[in-house]
Design an enzyme around this catalytic site. Structure first.
Site, PDB file in Angstrom:
ATOM      1  N   ASP A  98      45.035  36.122  54.440  1.00  0.00           N
ATOM      2  CA  ASP A  98      45.462  37.354  53.666  1.00  0.00           C
ATOM      3  C   ASP A  98      45.718  38.523  54.751  1.00  0.00           C
ATOM      4  OD1 ASP A  98      46.005  36.908  51.065  1.00  0.00           O
ATOM      5  OD2 ASP A  98      43.822  37.182  50.358  1.00  0.00           O
TER       6      ASP A  98
ATOM      7  N   LYS B 158      50.205  28.947  44.618  1.00  0.00           N
ATOM      8  CA  LYS B 158      49.531  28.632  45.802  1.00  0.00           C
ATOM      9  C   LYS B 158      49.620  27.113  46.257  1.00  0.00           C
ATOM     10  CE  LYS B 158      47.607  33.231  46.658  1.00  0.00           C
ATOM     11  NZ  LYS B 158      46.430  34.182  46.640  1.00  0.00           N
TER      12      LYS B 158
ATOM     13  N   GLN C  81      40.496  35.178  46.106  1.00  0.00           N
ATOM     14  CA  GLN C  81      41.628  35.899  45.277  1.00  0.00           C
ATOM     15  C   GLN C  81      40.984  36.804  44.771  1.00  0.00           C
ATOM     16  OE1 GLN C  81      44.756  34.758  44.767  1.00  0.00           O
ATOM     17  NE2 GLN C  81      44.848  36.315  43.528  1.00  0.00           N
TER      18      GLN C  81
END
Length: 295
Positions: free
Chosen positions: A120, A53, A97
């Site tokens: 997200d 990422k 995460q």
């Protein structure tokens, strides 16, 4: 023999588009979009994913930084980190995460993220807006799957789509997305309690596997000419590999590719698109915040 839905090529095209958007955005006098990733502990898979990422964001011109914490951080302290990022006007996107350590409740942390920074797309507000077709941040994996289909010019109008897996991250939001009026698929969601699963999967024009079991979907479960999308990433013991394992999807790739019209590989498929769509969500978040603060 199926054509390959090449995640590497398709994700690169998305990243190129986002990079061009970011360049135009900064050329107009705006600051670069800002993404902050929160990583707890040292899970090797999470570490690798976050590095990917960071690389993607850097190449697209997005200001990205990963905030790392030991896995013994308390839930209260982690919520404090999220709150600080929520109130920081320079931060456009926040990504915590997953998975988190067992002593931290994932849902509490996700719910604490400002929905306007939830790149997200996991916050209940964004999932609810997706369900009713309102503008929202779309979870990156379902977003990436639909983008793969669109960029490959696969017609979804009237398709019967069968999703195997009902997670909040993939199965449920993907079902809602595929039913939107610009996609117009007819959707069935199957799961561990579905009776005669193969009877459903054999009817699918579009079959998506997201169950987390290596080679779970075999050729006899797939309709001739189906589009098959594999979300699974599973470690399979393989002594011939230096690491002692190889990555495999939920689809028996070699068998199913003989029947499908299109198929995604693992690795090199959906995972790369997930990372690319995160960049798109971050760019969109920056646009939203600029609209909010504009005079």
């Amino acid at each position: 023999m199926a054509q390959i839905l090449n995640g590497k090529e398709l994700a690169q095209s998305v990243r190129n588009d986002v990079a061009a958007e970011v360049q135009a955005w900064t050329d107009s006098g705006q600051r670069p979009p800002c993404l902050r990733v929160v990583l707890i502990g040292s899970n090797p898979a999470s570490e690798a994913y976050v590095r990917g990422k960071e690389k993607d964001a850097r190449e697209a011109g997005i200001d990205s930084e990963t905030l790392r914490f030991d896995d013994d951080i308390s839930e209260a302290d982690l919520l404090g980190v999220v709150d600080r990022l929520n109130t920081d006007p320079s931060v456009d996107g926040i990504l915590v995460q997953l998975p988190l350590p067992d002593h931290i409740d994932d849902r509490s942390v996700i719910d604490a993220i400002d929905p306007e920074k939830d790149v997200d797309g996991f916050h209940p507000e964004n999932l609810g807006r997706l369900l009713i077709g309102a503008p929202s941040f779309i979870p990156a994996t379902p977003f990436g799957i639909v983008e793969m289909l669109k960029r490959s010019k696969i017609e979804t109008e009237g398709m019967r789509a069968v999703i195997v897996g009902r997670s909040n991250i993939v199965g449920k939001p993907l079902a809602a997305l595929l039913m939107q009026r610009d996609i117009n698929a007819t959707v069935t969601v199957c799961h561990s309690r579905t009776r005669n699963l193969a009877a459903h999967t054999r009817e699918a024009d579009l079959l998506v596997a997201a169950v987390g079991r290596a080679n779970f979907i075999t050729a006899d479960m797939v309709k001739e000419g189906a589009v098959v999308v594999d979300v699974g990433i599973n470690r399979v013991d393989d002594e011939s590999r230096d690491k002692g394992y190889r990555l495999a999807g939920d689809i028996d790739f070699e068998g199913v590719r003989e029947k499908a019209s299109w198929i995604t590989p693992v690795p090199g498929g959906v995972g790369l698109m997930t990372r690319a769509m995160l960049l798109k969500n971050t760019m969109n978040a920056a646009r939203r915040h600029a609209d909010v603060v504009a005079p």
